[in-house]
Write an enzyme that holds these catalytic residues in place. Structure first.
Site, PDB file in Angstrom:
ATOM      1  N   TYR A 139       0.843  -1.200   0.000  1.00 41.44           N
ATOM      2  CA  TYR A 139       0.000   0.000   0.000  1.00 41.44           C
ATOM      3  C   TYR A 139       0.883   1.257   0.000  1.00 41.44           C
ATOM      4  O   TYR A 139       0.673   2.175  -0.791  1.00 41.44           O
ATOM      5  CB  TYR A 139      -0.931  -0.027   1.208  1.00 41.44           C
ATOM      6  CG  TYR A 139      -1.794   1.195   1.345  1.00 41.44           C
ATOM      7  CD1 TYR A 139      -2.824   1.452   0.444  1.00 41.44           C
ATOM      8  CD2 TYR A 139      -1.566   2.107   2.364  1.00 41.44           C
ATOM      9  CE1 TYR A 139      -3.607   2.587   0.567  1.00 41.44           C
ATOM     10  CE2 TYR A 139      -2.346   3.234   2.500  1.00 41.44           C
ATOM     11  CZ  TYR A 139      -3.361   3.477   1.592  1.00 41.44           C
ATOM     12  OH  TYR A 139      -4.132   4.599   1.708  1.00 41.44           O
TER      13      TYR A 139
ATOM     14  N   GLU B 113     -11.717   5.378   4.776  1.00 47.06           N
ATOM     15  CA  GLU B 113     -11.127   6.163   5.871  1.00 47.06           C
ATOM     16  C   GLU B 113     -12.134   6.326   7.009  1.00 47.06           C
ATOM     17  O   GLU B 113     -11.773   6.236   8.181  1.00 47.06           O
ATOM     18  CB  GLU B 113     -10.650   7.536   5.380  1.00 47.06           C
ATOM     19  CG  GLU B 113      -9.431   7.500   4.489  1.00 47.06           C
ATOM     20  CD  GLU B 113      -8.121   7.169   5.194  1.00 47.06           C
ATOM     21  OE1 GLU B 113      -8.094   7.042   6.441  1.00 47.06           O
ATOM     22  OE2 GLU B 113      -7.116   7.023   4.489  1.00 47.06           O
TER      23      GLU B 113
ATOM     24  N   TRP C 287      -5.576   1.032  10.321  1.00 49.66           N
ATOM     25  CA  TRP C 287      -5.785   1.064   8.872  1.00 49.66           C
ATOM     26  C   TRP C 287      -5.645  -0.334   8.268  1.00 49.66           C
ATOM     27  O   TRP C 287      -6.353  -0.680   7.336  1.00 49.66           O
ATOM     28  CB  TRP C 287      -4.823   2.049   8.219  1.00 49.66           C
ATOM     29  CG  TRP C 287      -4.956   2.092   6.730  1.00 49.66           C
ATOM     30  CD1 TRP C 287      -4.013   1.752   5.820  1.00 49.66           C
ATOM     31  CD2 TRP C 287      -6.106   2.465   5.964  1.00 49.66           C
ATOM     32  NE1 TRP C 287      -4.504   1.908   4.539  1.00 49.66           N
ATOM     33  CE2 TRP C 287      -5.795   2.343   4.610  1.00 49.66           C
ATOM     34  CE3 TRP C 287      -7.392   2.903   6.309  1.00 49.66           C
ATOM     35  CZ2 TRP C 287      -6.693   2.632   3.582  1.00 49.66           C
ATOM     36  CZ3 TRP C 287      -8.297   3.191   5.295  1.00 49.66           C
ATOM     37  CH2 TRP C 287      -7.949   3.050   3.951  1.00 49.66           C
TER      38      TRP C 287
END
Length: 193
Positions: free
Chosen positions: A19, A41, A49
């Site tokens: 990522y 988000e 995350w």
């Protein structure tokens, strides 16, 4: 082979690494991709995350590949179906927020006559803000720009868009370059527009 220097948060997990190296901080101008990231988000609030990143494919399937019109048309029955889907974070407020945000997303485009991307990028004058942090301790959790964008989004009916979530969104969508200057991606991302 010698590994390049990276932002410390990306080291240690192959998904974080991929990522970081391919996506984080790359300027996004595609409305669907920006909508997806906004929903993810918001889903991350209160979680790490990586929890959401590992569920991203499940989210894409569950939320019609983040087509705002399709997500906006989801019903209460769809909410119940989604709450039983183990591929996503099963939180009623976050699922309802995704639907409400899709509706707000479409209203924003209809009311402004601009794409979401055009509207969003106007908050940074159309160009990524280039920071020069040397340590993670220097990176703020929120900024004046994220507070202003958060206020605008909330005023337009979006939820799960507090200033900290919005700053994380701005970082991941490339509105700001918060790769540390010692990270190999810093210069690469700075060259992108």
């Amino acid at each position: 082979m010698i590994e390049p220097d990276r932002c410390p948060w990306a080291v240690g997990d192959p998904e974080y690494l991929a990522y970081h190296d391919r996506e984080w901080g790359v300027p996004l101008h595609d409305d669907r991709a920006l909508f997806e990231l906004l929903i993810l988000e918001g889903a991350q609030a209160g979680l790490s995350w990586i929890t959401v990143l590992r569920r991203r494919d499940g989210y894409r399937e569950a939320f019609d590949n983040f087509d705002p019109a399709r997500v906006a048309s989801l019903t209460d029955a769809d909410v119940e179906r989604l709450l039983s889907d183990p591929r996503i974070v099963r939180n009623r407020a976050k699922v309802r927020s995704a639907i409400a945000n899709a509706r707000a997303f479409m209203e924003l485009e209809a009311n402004t006559g601009r794409s979401f991307a055009e509207w969003l990028w106007s908050f940074v004058d159309g160009r990524p803000m280039q920071n020069a942090w040397r340590s993670l301790d220097e990176v703020p959790a929120e900024t004046d720009a994220s507070r202003a964008l958060s206020r605008e989004l909330r005023g337009r009916g979006f939820s799960f868009v507090g200033p900290t979530i919005v700053y994380a969104y701005m970082q991941s969508a490339g509105l700001v370059n918060d790769h540390l200057v010692g990270c190999f991606r810093y210069a690469e991302v700075a060259a992108l527009r």
